[in-house]
Motif scaffolding. Sequence first.
Motif, short mmCIF file in Angstrom:
data_model
loop_
_atom_site.label_atom_id
_atom_site.label_comp_id
_atom_site.label_asym_id
_atom_site.label_seq_id
_atom_site.Cartn_x
_atom_site.Cartn_y
_atom_site.Cartn_z
N GLY A 161 0.75 -1.17 -0.27
CA GLY A 161 0.03 -0.07 0.05
C GLY A 161 0.83 1.16 -0.10
N LYS A 162 0.19 2.47 0.13
CA LYS A 162 0.93 3.63 0.17
C LYS A 162 0.91 4.07 1.73
CE LYS A 162 -1.76 4.97 -3.37
NZ LYS A 162 -2.36 5.65 -4.27
N VAL A 163 1.94 4.92 2.04
CA VAL A 163 1.97 5.64 3.28
C VAL A 163 2.14 7.33 2.99
CG1 VAL A 163 4.25 5.07 3.64
CG2 VAL A 163 2.60 5.91 5.61
N ILE A 164 1.46 8.09 3.35
CA ILE A 164 1.42 9.38 2.88
C ILE A 164 1.72 10.32 4.39
CG2 ILE A 164 0.49 11.64 1.95
CD1 ILE A 164 -1.21 9.38 0.45
N ASP A 165 2.81 11.07 4.58
CA ASP A 165 3.03 11.68 5.51
C ASP A 165 2.71 13.05 5.45
OD1 ASP A 165 4.03 9.70 7.52
OD2 ASP A 165 5.92 9.61 6.25
N LEU A 166 1.91 13.93 6.24
CA LEU A 166 1.41 15.12 6.10
C LEU A 166 1.75 16.01 7.35
CD1 LEU A 166 -2.40 14.22 5.37
CD2 LEU A 166 -0.67 15.12 3.41
N GLU A 167 2.29 17.34 7.18
CA GLU A 167 2.44 18.25 8.06
C GLU A 167 1.26 19.35 7.93
OE1 GLU A 167 6.21 20.31 7.92
OE2 GLU A 167 7.14 18.39 8.54
N GLU B 181 4.63 19.98 4.46
CA GLU B 181 5.36 19.14 3.54
C GLU B 181 4.58 17.68 3.41
OE1 GLU B 181 9.25 17.54 4.92
OE2 GLU B 181 9.86 17.55 2.78
N VAL B 182 4.58 17.20 2.30
CA VAL B 182 3.99 15.86 2.19
C VAL B 182 5.09 15.04 1.56
CG1 VAL B 182 2.05 14.83 1.04
CG2 VAL B 182 1.82 17.01 1.55
N ARG B 183 4.99 13.75 2.10
CA ARG B 183 6.17 12.80 1.66
C ARG B 183 5.17 11.34 1.52
NH1 ARG B 183 11.31 14.88 0.90
NH2 ARG B 183 12.17 12.70 1.62
N GLN B 184 5.51 10.92 0.50
CA GLN B 184 4.76 9.62 0.17
C GLN B 184 6.05 8.53 0.25
OE1 GLN B 184 2.40 8.96 -3.18
NE2 GLN B 184 2.70 6.72 -2.79
N GLY B 185 5.36 7.10 0.80
CA GLY B 185 6.01 6.05 0.82
C GLY B 185 5.20 4.86 0.48
#
Lengths: 80, 80
Positions: free
Chosen positions: A39-45, B35-39
């Motif tokens: 799957g995908k993981v999305i980190d947001l600030e 900031e947005v980062r995808q993994g």
Amino acid sequence: MKARVFVTLKSGVLDPQGKAIGHALQGLGFDGVGEVRQGKVIDLELAETDAAKARAAVRQMCEQLLANTVIEKYEIELKS
Amino acid sequence: MKARVFVTLKSGVLDPQGKAIGHALQGLGFDGVGEVRQGKVIDLELAETDAAKARAAVRQMCEQLLANTVIEKYEIELKS
């Protein structure tokens, strides 16, 4: 506040990418690996500091953009 | 035992996919998104029942296949 969103395929939806990883792991000699799903993981600030509001906003983002809710489900994790 | 692996770009490595998501969210009217980062997230089912051994095996999988350790870092989470 930081948010982490997991977008994964719903169970029952075929995941060829996960299957490919599973086969590759077996080929490398890793036994005892059962189902693999990717799957995908999305980190947001987020500027928002209220957890409830932040969660509501991220849920909206998931529904509108981050996840295809026909075949994908999402989980939201907040870190202050 | 189940394992969840997060593979994300190391900080400092440019993430155009994350940037695209950030811009799309702004376009949809979501303000206050930094900031947005995808993994990637990879869910594995393991036959191994010992947590220490399972973690060691998954670490090996990450080093050999799941992550490109030149530009990516990984985190391992186990659920019994």
